[in-house]
Design a protein around this motif. Structure first.
Motif, PDB file in Angstrom:
ATOM      1  N   PHE A 142       0.802  -1.225   0.000  1.00  0.00           N
ATOM      2  CA  PHE A 142       0.000   0.000   0.000  1.00  0.00           C
ATOM      3  C   PHE A 142       0.835   1.274   0.000  1.00  0.00           C
ATOM      4  O   PHE A 142       0.360   2.328   0.408  1.00  0.00           O
ATOM      5  CB  PHE A 142      -0.957   0.031   1.207  1.00  0.00           C
ATOM      6  N   ASN A 143       2.078   1.191  -0.472  1.00  0.00           N
ATOM      7  CA  ASN A 143       2.947   2.370  -0.387  1.00  0.00           C
ATOM      8  C   ASN A 143       3.379   2.934  -1.730  1.00  0.00           C
ATOM      9  O   ASN A 143       3.886   4.054  -1.799  1.00  0.00           O
ATOM     10  CB  ASN A 143       4.219   2.030   0.386  1.00  0.00           C
ATOM     11  N   HIS A 144       3.229   2.180  -2.826  1.00  0.00           N
ATOM     12  CA  HIS A 144       3.913   2.584  -4.056  1.00  0.00           C
ATOM     13  C   HIS A 144       3.037   3.366  -5.029  1.00  0.00           C
ATOM     14  O   HIS A 144       3.537   3.884  -6.030  1.00  0.00           O
ATOM     15  CB  HIS A 144       4.500   1.361  -4.771  1.00  0.00           C
ATOM     16  N   ASP A 188       3.125 -10.393  -5.908  1.00  0.00           N
ATOM     17  CA  ASP A 188       4.132 -10.705  -4.905  1.00  0.00           C
ATOM     18  C   ASP A 188       5.522 -10.405  -5.463  1.00  0.00           C
ATOM     19  O   ASP A 188       5.937 -10.999  -6.457  1.00  0.00           O
ATOM     20  CB  ASP A 188       3.994 -12.189  -4.535  1.00  0.00           C
ATOM     21  N   LEU A 189       6.252  -9.509  -4.788  1.00  0.00           N
ATOM     22  CA  LEU A 189       7.608  -9.160  -5.214  1.00  0.00           C
ATOM     23  C   LEU A 189       8.674  -9.947  -4.469  1.00  0.00           C
ATOM     24  O   LEU A 189       9.862  -9.653  -4.604  1.00  0.00           O
ATOM     25  CB  LEU A 189       7.858  -7.663  -5.021  1.00  0.00           C
ATOM     26  N   GLY A 190       8.255 -10.940  -3.670  1.00  0.00           N
ATOM     27  CA  GLY A 190       9.241 -11.771  -2.983  1.00  0.00           C
ATOM     28  C   GLY A 190       9.530 -11.306  -1.567  1.00  0.00           C
ATOM     29  O   GLY A 190       8.655 -10.808  -0.859  1.00  0.00           O
ATOM     30  N   VAL A 194      14.154  -7.990  -1.353  1.00  0.00           N
ATOM     31  CA  VAL A 194      13.981  -7.772  -2.796  1.00  0.00           C
ATOM     32  C   VAL A 194      12.855  -6.766  -3.045  1.00  0.00           C
ATOM     33  O   VAL A 194      13.062  -5.682  -3.596  1.00  0.00           O
ATOM     34  CB  VAL A 194      13.680  -9.102  -3.525  1.00  0.00           C
ATOM     35  N   GLY A 195      11.636  -7.131  -2.658  1.00  0.00           N
ATOM     36  CA  GLY A 195      10.478  -6.291  -2.930  1.00  0.00           C
ATOM     37  C   GLY A 195      10.491  -4.975  -2.198  1.00  0.00           C
ATOM     38  O   GLY A 195      10.008  -3.952  -2.717  1.00  0.00           O
ATOM     39  N   GLY A 196      11.029  -4.980  -0.977  1.00  0.00           N
ATOM     40  CA  GLY A 196      11.081  -3.745  -0.209  1.00  0.00           C
ATOM     41  C   GLY A 196      11.874  -2.666  -0.906  1.00  0.00           C
ATOM     42  O   GLY A 196      11.516  -1.486  -0.873  1.00  0.00           O
ATOM     43  N   ARG A 197      12.940  -3.057  -1.551  1.00  0.00           N
ATOM     44  CA  ARG A 197      13.756  -2.084  -2.294  1.00  0.00           C
ATOM     45  C   ARG A 197      13.071  -1.662  -3.591  1.00  0.00           C
ATOM     46  O   ARG A 197      13.090  -0.499  -3.970  1.00  0.00           O
ATOM     47  CB  ARG A 197      15.125  -2.687  -2.611  1.00  0.00           C
ATOM     48  N   PHE A 203      12.651   6.207  -4.961  1.00  0.00           N
ATOM     49  CA  PHE A 203      13.570   5.791  -6.025  1.00  0.00           C
ATOM     50  C   PHE A 203      13.549   4.295  -6.324  1.00  0.00           C
ATOM     51  O   PHE A 203      14.375   3.817  -7.099  1.00  0.00           O
ATOM     52  CB  PHE A 203      15.001   6.235  -5.674  1.00  0.00           C
ATOM     53  N   GLY A 204      12.652   3.538  -5.718  1.00  0.00           N
ATOM     54  CA  GLY A 204      12.536   2.129  -6.066  1.00  0.00           C
ATOM     55  C   GLY A 204      12.143   1.964  -7.526  1.00  0.00           C
ATOM     56  O   GLY A 204      11.360   2.763  -8.061  1.00  0.00           O
ATOM     57  N   ALA A 205      12.658   0.931  -8.174  1.00  0.00           N
ATOM     58  CA  ALA A 205      12.440   0.756  -9.614  1.00  0.00           C
ATOM     59  C   ALA A 205      10.963   0.617  -9.975  1.00  0.00           C
ATOM     60  O   ALA A 205      10.555   0.972 -11.082  1.00  0.00           O
ATOM     61  CB  ALA A 205      13.210  -0.472 -10.100  1.00  0.00           C
ATOM     62  N   LEU A 206      10.141   0.113  -9.049  1.00  0.00           N
ATOM     63  CA  LEU A 206       8.718  -0.074  -9.329  1.00  0.00           C
ATOM     64  C   LEU A 206       7.833   0.921  -8.582  1.00  0.00           C
ATOM     65  O   LEU A 206       6.615   0.792  -8.603  1.00  0.00           O
ATOM     66  CB  LEU A 206       8.296  -1.506  -8.962  1.00  0.00           C
ATOM     67  N   SER A 207       8.432   1.889  -7.936  1.00  0.00           N
ATOM     68  CA  SER A 207       7.635   2.863  -7.192  1.00  0.00           C
ATOM     69  C   SER A 207       6.976   3.851  -8.143  1.00  0.00           C
ATOM     70  O   SER A 207       7.527   4.202  -9.187  1.00  0.00           O
ATOM     71  CB  SER A 207       8.510   3.620  -6.190  1.00  0.00           C
TER      72      SER A 207
END
Length: 214
Positions: A142-144, A188-190, A194-197, A203-207
């Motif tokens: 629920f953050n991105h 699910d990003l794992g 992994v997913g947290g970053r 600046f996360g790649a999927l944010s």
């Protein structure tokens, strides 16, 4: 499963709206006390109730929706977590005073949005939040996305995608069920490492990327 939300700002309030829309009960809280939420509770309806931070934190699933600068103070003041699920909805950003020099800092690409990134060194946000809630099972979710779309899961003929990650399979299953119950498509990003970053703003790649499942 009972649900508590710590924080009634943009994230906490919009998540509560999404839960209410799906008919899911929850307790929302803030530092000012339940009385300050009377108008909001009237707006969202009877499935959401106001409580103290301690009451919200005693739920089976607790959503952390406080500002990053308040997270350590709020979370470290709470009792033991005893294996309960904590959903980390935070992002390591700090809000800028619009009248300060930071508001026009040319080196800050986020100044136009009124925020600046908090330097965490080589750590990521959930790694730090996890230390604030020892004994909890932490799931990042629920953050991105823009918080204003959290009560609009359906768009363009499909479902918005919500990412989640964590190290406990059972906790992730509960959070996935919650994401799906609110109408989103869960991905699910794992693990948190992994997913947290990947999904952490700014600046996360999927944010801040809004995928639609058609």
């Amino acid at each position: 499963m009972s649900i508590g939300i710590i924080g009634s700002g943009a994230l906490g309030s919009n998540l509560a709206r999404a839960l209410a829309k799906a008919g899911i009960a929850a307790t929302i809280s803030n530092s000012r006390g339940p009385a300050s939420l009377a108008a909001f509770i009237k707006e969202v309806g009877p499935s959401i109730k106001a409580g103290t931070v301690e009451e919200a934190a005693s739920a089976d699933i607790v959503v952390v929706a406080v500002r990053w600068t308040d997270a350590e103070r709020v979370l470290k003041a709470l009792p033991a977590w005893n294996g309960r699920i904590v959903i980390d909805g935070t992002n390591p950003v700090e809000f800028i005073d619009p009248n300060s020099p930071d508001a026009s800092d040319p080196t800050n690409p986020l100044a136009a949005w009124g925020i600046k990134a908090v330097d965490l060194g080589d750590k990521y946000s959930s790694e730090i939040i996890r230390d604030f809630v020892p004994g909890a099972r932490v799931v990042k979710a629920f953050n991105h996305l823009d918080v204003n779309v959290l009560n609009e899961p359906e768009v363009s003929g499909g479902q918005r995608v919500l990412f989640y990650s964590g190290d406990d399979a059972a906790a992730k299953a509960e959070v996935r069920a919650l994401i799906e119950a609110t109408g989103f498509f869960a991905v699910d990003l794992g693990t948190l490492d992994v997913g947290g970053r990947l999904a952490t703003l700014p600046f996360g790649a999927l944010s801040a990327i809004s995928f639609i499942k058609i």
